[in-house]
Design a protein around this motif. Structure first.
Motif, PDB file in Angstrom:
ATOM      1  N   ASP A  68       0.841  -1.229  -0.087  1.00  0.00           N
ATOM      2  CA  ASP A  68       0.078  -0.133  -0.134  1.00  0.00           C
ATOM      3  C   ASP A  68       0.939   1.458   0.004  1.00  0.00           C
ATOM      4  O   ASP A  68       0.588   2.299  -0.547  1.00  0.00           O
ATOM      5  N   LYS A  85      -8.159  11.578  -4.154  1.00  0.00           N
ATOM      6  CA  LYS A  85      -9.033  10.850  -3.058  1.00  0.00           C
ATOM      7  C   LYS A  85      -8.043   9.967  -2.284  1.00  0.00           C
ATOM      8  O   LYS A  85      -7.790   8.766  -2.980  1.00  0.00           O
ATOM      9  N   LYS A  87      -8.130   8.307   0.310  1.00  0.00           N
ATOM     10  CA  LYS A  87      -8.517   7.251   0.940  1.00  0.00           C
ATOM     11  C   LYS A  87      -8.697   5.992  -0.010  1.00  0.00           C
ATOM     12  O   LYS A  87      -8.905   4.896   0.027  1.00  0.00           O
ATOM     13  N   ASP A  88      -8.660   6.342  -1.511  1.00  0.00           N
ATOM     14  CA  ASP A  88      -8.892   5.308  -2.512  1.00  0.00           C
ATOM     15  C   ASP A  88      -7.718   4.787  -2.846  1.00  0.00           C
ATOM     16  O   ASP A  88      -7.612   3.935  -3.890  1.00  0.00           O
ATOM     17  N   TYR A  90      -4.615   2.492  -2.878  1.00  0.00           N
ATOM     18  CA  TYR A  90      -4.185   1.025  -2.254  1.00  0.00           C
ATOM     19  C   TYR A  90      -3.668   0.220  -3.399  1.00  0.00           C
ATOM     20  O   TYR A  90      -3.731   0.755  -4.466  1.00  0.00           O
ATOM     21  N   VAL A  92      -3.728  -2.206  -5.769  1.00  0.00           N
ATOM     22  CA  VAL A  92      -4.941  -2.864  -6.460  1.00  0.00           C
ATOM     23  C   VAL A  92      -4.697  -4.156  -6.907  1.00  0.00           C
ATOM     24  O   VAL A  92      -3.709  -4.568  -7.284  1.00  0.00           O
ATOM     25  N   PRO A 105      -6.605   0.914 -13.019  1.00  0.00           N
ATOM     26  CA  PRO A 105      -6.813   2.126 -11.918  1.00  0.00           C
ATOM     27  C   PRO A 105      -5.982   3.346 -12.528  1.00  0.00           C
ATOM     28  O   PRO A 105      -5.182   3.363 -13.125  1.00  0.00           O
ATOM     29  N   ILE A 107      -5.374   5.922 -10.864  1.00  0.00           N
ATOM     30  CA  ILE A 107      -4.494   6.601  -9.843  1.00  0.00           C
ATOM     31  C   ILE A 107      -2.909   6.260 -10.166  1.00  0.00           C
ATOM     32  O   ILE A 107      -2.126   6.913  -9.314  1.00  0.00           O
TER      33      ILE A 107
END
Length: 273
Positions: A68, A85, A87-88, A90, A92, A105, A107
């Motif tokens: 993470d 964001k 908190k989103d 991590y 994946v 993803p 991110i």
């Protein structure tokens, strides 16, 4: 890896202690002629089980956190700052099977996710060496399973199995491939390993429960030396074996996951610095 080594030292130290062993007894089964060997009683294993479970949880959580943190590093790099964001963010997992769309993803940068995706469960072994001998499960799936178990049950489930035992002598005489020499020692004769061995005992594990509990069957032995004795007390002892769900060995399982996470991390940092 240091935590895993410490856990291994704890487990092996406990297994080597005479106080960890469970006494065995045998009862003759007249129908088959085999003696059924059962666990007579067990020591109080709760303290060591809790300690091992906590140790497994520490290793699992450290590995999950390292992934993470890695994801956070690449998400920040892609966002050129704190992601919109947080908190989103991590690490994946992609478990897509044939015919399903793989995760993409947003991110992570395309190149970073491309490297991460090479190590995802959807890719299987993907040409990497993996000496795992049990039923196959991808390292990241296994890490997730253990991590979720630790979160929801407070402790990772660890059980004991009697995978090793010793008994009083079961046979008459030596096998053909062992010979006592003039000094009283034993010589091994490899060329006679295939010779008939009429005095050998026979072992049957097909009825074993594989549970370290009082009254549970460990093995059935057709022992020439035991004859037709109906019951034999204190014939030996069983050594506990620490296992994760589905009988997976604790330390090799954690080492397998640790090596995979290290390989993944090194690859990302080398190819997507």
């Amino acid at each position: 890896m240091k935590l895993t080594e410490e856990l291994n030292t704890l487990i092996e130290g406990f297994r080597e202690s005479p106080s960890s062993r469970a006494p065995l007894r045998a009862e003759l089964d007249l129908g088959s002629g085999y003696h059924i060997v059962r666990i007579e009683s067990i020591p109080d294993y709760e303290p060591i089980l809790e300690e091992v479970s906590l140790g497994v949880g520490d290793v699992v959580n450290n590995l999950r956190c390292s992934l993470d943190h890695l994801a956070w590093q690449y998400a920040c790099a892609h966002a050129q700052g704190i992601p919109a964001k947080p908190k989103d963010v991590y690490f994946v997992l992609c478990n897509a099977v044939t015919g399903q769309q793989h995760k993409t993803p947003g991110i992570f940068a395309t190149a970073a996710w491309g490297r991460m995706h090479e190590y995802q469960p959807c890719r299987g072994i993907n040409g990497r060496p993996d000496g795992w001998t049990g039923p196959y499960i991808h390292q990241l799936d296994l890490l997730t399973e253990l991590s979720n178990s630790d979160k929801h049950r407070m402790l990772v489930h660890v059980e004991l199995q009697p995978n090793q035992f010793e008994t009083i002598p079961t046979r008459i005489g030596l096998p053909p491939w062992v010979r006592r020499n003039e000094s009283g020692d034993f010589d091994f004769l490899p060329d006679r390993v295939g010779d008939p061995d009429p005095g050998a005992e026979r072992l049957d594990f097909s009825h074993s429960s594989h549970r370290m509990e009082s009254g549970e069957e460990v093995v059935r032995i057709l022992a020439p030396l035991w004859g037709q004795q109906a019951e034999i007390e204190n014939i030996g002892s069983a050594v506990p074996y620490f296992a994760l769900p589905e009988g997976r060995p604790v330390v090799p399982t954690l080492q397998r996951i640790s090596e995979f996470v290290e390989m993944l991390t090194d690859d990302l940092q080398r190819n997507c610095p």
